[in-house]
Write a protein that holds these residues in place. Structure first.
Motif, mmCIF file in Angstrom:
data_model
loop_
_atom_site.group_PDB
_atom_site.id
_atom_site.type_symbol
_atom_site.label_atom_id
_atom_site.label_comp_id
_atom_site.label_asym_id
_atom_site.label_seq_id
_atom_site.Cartn_x
_atom_site.Cartn_y
_atom_site.Cartn_z
ATOM 1 N N GLY A 158 -9.106 5.571 -12.214
ATOM 2 C CA GLY A 158 -8.574 5.361 -10.882
ATOM 3 C C GLY A 158 -8.455 3.873 -10.309
ATOM 4 N N LEU A 159 -7.277 4.011 -9.619
ATOM 5 C CA LEU A 159 -7.232 2.526 -8.884
ATOM 6 C C LEU A 159 -8.568 2.865 -7.832
ATOM 7 C CD1 LEU A 159 -3.572 1.887 -7.888
ATOM 8 C CD2 LEU A 159 -5.514 2.111 -10.502
ATOM 9 N N ALA A 160 -8.914 1.244 -7.380
ATOM 10 C CA ALA A 160 -9.941 0.230 -6.490
ATOM 11 C C ALA A 160 -9.097 -0.658 -5.102
ATOM 12 C CB ALA A 160 -10.775 0.026 -6.859
ATOM 13 N N LEU A 161 -9.372 -0.691 -4.156
ATOM 14 C CA LEU A 161 -9.318 -1.922 -3.509
ATOM 15 C C LEU A 161 -10.449 -2.369 -2.881
ATOM 16 C CD1 LEU A 161 -6.232 -2.617 -1.941
ATOM 17 C CD2 LEU A 161 -6.635 -1.167 0.310
ATOM 18 N N VAL A 162 -10.101 -3.796 -3.253
ATOM 19 C CA VAL A 162 -11.493 -4.222 -2.870
ATOM 20 C C VAL A 162 -10.950 -5.451 -2.555
ATOM 21 C CG1 VAL A 162 -12.141 -2.832 -5.602
ATOM 22 C CG2 VAL A 162 -11.470 -5.023 -5.667
ATOM 23 N N PRO A 163 -12.487 -5.828 -2.196
ATOM 24 C CA PRO A 163 -12.595 -7.464 -1.648
ATOM 25 C C PRO A 163 -11.973 -8.505 -2.392
ATOM 26 C CG PRO A 163 -14.851 -6.884 -1.432
ATOM 27 C CD PRO A 163 -13.923 -5.615 -1.842
ATOM 28 N N VAL A 223 -6.230 2.592 2.278
ATOM 29 C CA VAL A 223 -5.756 3.458 1.369
ATOM 30 C C VAL A 223 -5.836 5.490 2.598
ATOM 31 C CG1 VAL A 223 -6.365 5.030 -0.325
ATOM 32 C CG2 VAL A 223 -6.924 2.639 -0.698
ATOM 33 N N GLU A 224 -6.690 5.498 3.300
ATOM 34 C CA GLU A 224 -6.634 7.011 4.363
ATOM 35 C C GLU A 224 -5.594 6.612 4.667
ATOM 36 O OE1 GLU A 224 -10.258 7.044 4.843
ATOM 37 O OE2 GLU A 224 -11.009 7.949 3.248
ATOM 38 N N ALA A 225 -5.222 5.469 5.396
ATOM 39 C CA ALA A 225 -4.888 5.176 6.821
ATOM 40 C C ALA A 225 -2.968 5.639 6.215
ATOM 41 C CB ALA A 225 -4.184 4.080 7.378
ATOM 42 N N ALA A 226 -2.990 4.113 4.869
ATOM 43 C CA ALA A 226 -1.662 4.740 4.495
ATOM 44 C C ALA A 226 -1.014 5.708 4.191
ATOM 45 C CB ALA A 226 -1.616 3.492 3.158
ATOM 46 N N CYS A 227 -1.570 6.820 2.654
ATOM 47 C CA CYS A 227 -1.858 8.295 2.680
ATOM 48 C C CYS A 227 -1.182 8.721 4.501
ATOM 49 C CB CYS A 227 -2.878 8.263 2.535
ATOM 50 S SG CYS A 227 -2.695 7.763 0.429
ATOM 51 N N GLU A 228 -1.709 8.686 4.860
ATOM 52 C CA GLU A 228 -2.121 9.401 6.518
ATOM 53 C C GLU A 228 -0.610 9.037 6.773
ATOM 54 O OE1 GLU A 228 -3.627 10.450 10.882
ATOM 55 O OE2 GLU A 228 -4.865 8.993 9.049
ATOM 56 N N ALA A 229 0.014 7.714 6.983
ATOM 57 C CA ALA A 229 0.845 7.562 7.613
ATOM 58 C C ALA A 229 2.486 8.518 6.856
ATOM 59 C CB ALA A 229 1.212 6.025 7.068
ATOM 60 N N ARG A 230 2.072 8.782 5.311
ATOM 61 C CA ARG A 230 3.019 9.502 4.452
ATOM 62 C C ARG A 230 3.276 10.590 4.454
ATOM 63 N NH1 ARG A 230 5.672 5.671 0.521
ATOM 64 N NH2 ARG A 230 6.376 7.580 -0.299
ATOM 65 N N LEU A 277 1.032 -1.614 -0.017
ATOM 66 C CA LEU A 277 -0.579 0.160 0.169
ATOM 67 C C LEU A 277 1.059 1.330 0.440
ATOM 68 C CD1 LEU A 277 -2.917 -0.266 2.512
ATOM 69 C CD2 LEU A 277 -3.197 0.230 -0.407
ATOM 70 N N GLN A 278 2.435 1.333 0.597
ATOM 71 C CA GLN A 278 3.056 2.424 1.077
ATOM 72 C C GLN A 278 3.813 3.078 -0.527
ATOM 73 O OE1 GLN A 278 3.228 -0.123 2.140
ATOM 74 N NE2 GLN A 278 2.867 0.515 4.692
ATOM 75 N N GLU A 279 3.346 1.714 -1.547
ATOM 76 C CA GLU A 279 3.999 2.108 -2.945
ATOM 77 C C GLU A 279 2.610 2.946 -4.109
ATOM 78 O OE1 GLU A 279 5.731 -0.723 -4.968
ATOM 79 O OE2 GLU A 279 5.199 -2.554 -3.696
ATOM 80 N N LEU A 280 1.597 3.402 -3.964
ATOM 81 C CA LEU A 280 0.427 3.618 -3.793
ATOM 82 C C LEU A 280 -0.534 4.488 -3.269
ATOM 83 C CD1 LEU A 280 -1.094 0.021 -4.028
ATOM 84 C CD2 LEU A 280 -0.059 0.531 -5.514
ATOM 85 N N THR A 281 0.374 5.234 -2.257
ATOM 86 C CA THR A 281 -0.063 6.697 -2.004
ATOM 87 C C THR A 281 -0.078 7.926 -3.003
ATOM 88 O OG1 THR A 281 2.300 7.417 -1.443
ATOM 89 C CG2 THR A 281 0.656 5.932 0.400
ATOM 90 N N GLU A 282 0.878 7.863 -4.058
ATOM 91 C CA GLU A 282 0.658 9.204 -5.577
ATOM 92 C C GLU A 282 -1.013 8.952 -6.557
ATOM 93 O OE1 GLU A 282 1.690 11.598 -4.720
ATOM 94 O OE2 GLU A 282 2.734 10.955 -2.906
ATOM 95 N N GLU A 283 -1.106 7.285 -6.524
ATOM 96 C CA GLU A 283 -2.260 7.180 -7.504
ATOM 97 C C GLU A 283 -3.493 8.124 -7.027
ATOM 98 O OE1 GLU A 283 -1.541 4.957 -9.864
ATOM 99 O OE2 GLU A 283 0.227 4.365 -9.430
ATOM 100 N N THR A 284 -4.157 7.496 -8.106
ATOM 101 C CA THR A 284 -5.582 8.172 -7.989
ATOM 102 C C THR A 284 -6.819 7.181 -7.975
ATOM 103 O OG1 THR A 284 -4.844 10.110 -9.132
ATOM 104 C CG2 THR A 284 -7.768 9.231 -9.705
ATOM 105 N N TRP A 285 -7.776 7.378 -7.434
ATOM 106 C CA TRP A 285 -8.797 6.069 -6.500
ATOM 107 C C TRP A 285 -9.744 6.219 -6.997
ATOM 108 C CZ3 TRP A 285 -6.101 2.431 -4.512
ATOM 109 C CH2 TRP A 285 -5.006 2.977 -3.605
ATOM 110 N N VAL A 286 -10.480 5.930 -7.402
ATOM 111 C CA VAL A 286 -12.001 5.970 -7.343
ATOM 112 C C VAL A 286 -12.874 4.587 -5.886
ATOM 113 C CG1 VAL A 286 -12.407 5.931 -9.519
ATOM 114 C CG2 VAL A 286 -12.207 3.621 -8.474
ATOM 115 N N ARG A 287 -13.348 5.129 -4.953
ATOM 116 C CA ARG A 287 -13.995 3.943 -3.732
ATOM 117 C C ARG A 287 -15.436 4.401 -3.383
ATOM 118 N NH1 ARG A 287 -11.267 8.561 0.226
ATOM 119 N NH2 ARG A 287 -12.256 9.566 0.344
#
Length: 298
Positions: free
Chosen positions: A236-241, A204-211, A184-194
């Motif tokens: 954009g990208l999406a983090l999905v189950p 994603v919010e937690a990973a971005c906040e950490a960076r 996830l740390q590699e993805l903080t600059e990507e654009t998302w749909v959610r």
């Protein structure tokens, strides 16, 4: 007073808006308003007041709310007892589901359930986990499939499955060509749909906040189908189950695995206890377990 009037009152109390409550109950706004007016006439008190920001419970409404909840529970218990005597499950049953479950598990579930139980009238309500949990607690939902944890200790929780989150990306995306899991740390600059409040959105919010960065969000939606189509169109990208990504080739997007230690989600079946379930709800509960074994946990 009728169970329909009580359900109308509890739905408006939960949603805070007559229009939203009417959609959830499958009624017109005028039909729902008539139910509420009839209930208020029966109890002899004003229970709700409409304001520009939504429907607000009066003091009488606040006092009546727990009694309405218990009344519906008592009616459900009585109906369940009569159904046990009759031996044939019949009547309505309301199942709350997450957006991804509604799109990717419910069709298979209902395709098998409805022909097998023609006397049962199932209705699906789609929403996010906290809303579904509250619906079960108040008795407007008989069952719900939602993500853990469940906050209320008075509800019965049965774990259905545990699954990893995966990354949905447009076809041919550079992350697909990497040929390896990504962190996830590699993805903080990507654009998302959610979808708001999903496990993936929070991760994603937690990973971005950490960076120390703010997530770049192209758009938000509240349906799993729309989320997949937006990824397919390259917004954009999406983090999905994983459940949502099982048929990724058919939906037009690629799936990239996340590195070890990435977020997972646990999905559970929640209800108020076996004694509160009607015969219709009990057979649907069993059908859900069977459907999970066939379509998810394999």
């Amino acid at each position: 007073m009728t169970s329909e009037q009580l359900r109308a009152f509890l739905q408006v109390a939960r949603e805070g808006r007559v229009s939203t409550a009417a959609r959830g109950l499958g009624l017109s706004q005028s039909g729902l308003s008539r139910q509420l007016q009839a209930l208020e006439a029966e109890v002899g008190a004003r229970l709700l007041v409409r304001t520009p920001s939504g429907a607000v419970l009066t003091d009488a409404g606040e006092r009546f709310l727990p009694h309405a909840t218990r009344a519906l529970e008592a009616m459900a218990s009585g109906r369940a007892e009569l159904e046990r005597l009759a031996g044939t499950p019949r009547g309505p049953v309301v199942l709350g589901v997450l957006p991804t479950v509604g799109a990717f598990l419910a069709p298979d579930l209902m395709a098998a359930f409805v022909p097998a139980h023609p006397e049962v009238r199932p209705r699906l309500v789609q929403d996010h986990a906290p809303v579904l949990e509250e619906g079960v607690a108040r008795g407007t939902l008989d069952l719900a499939i939602l993500t853990l944890p469940v906050r209320r200790v008075d509800l019965v929780t049965q774990l259905l499955w545990d699954e990893p989150l995966v990354l949905a990306v447009p076809r041919g995306h550079r992350l697909t060509r990497l040929g390896r899991p990504v962190a996830l740390q590699e993805l903080t600059e990507e654009t998302w749909v959610r979808i708001p409040n999903m496990v993936g959105t929070r991760a994603v919010e937690a990973a971005c906040e950490a960076r120390g960065v703010t997530p770049k969000v192209a758009l938000e939606t509240d349906t799993a189908e729309a989320l997949g189509r937006m990824v397919e169109r390259g917004l954009g990208l999406a983090l999905v189950p994983r459940l949502m990504a099982k048929d990724a080739p058919a939906h037009g997007f690629d799936v990239v695995a996340l590195a070890r230690g990435s977020p997972r989600r646990q999905v559970a079946l929640v209800h108020r206890g076996q004694g509160s379930l009607t015969a219709a709800a009990r057979v649907l509960k069993d059908a859900i377990t069977d459907s999970v074994k066939q379509h998810v946990a394999r």
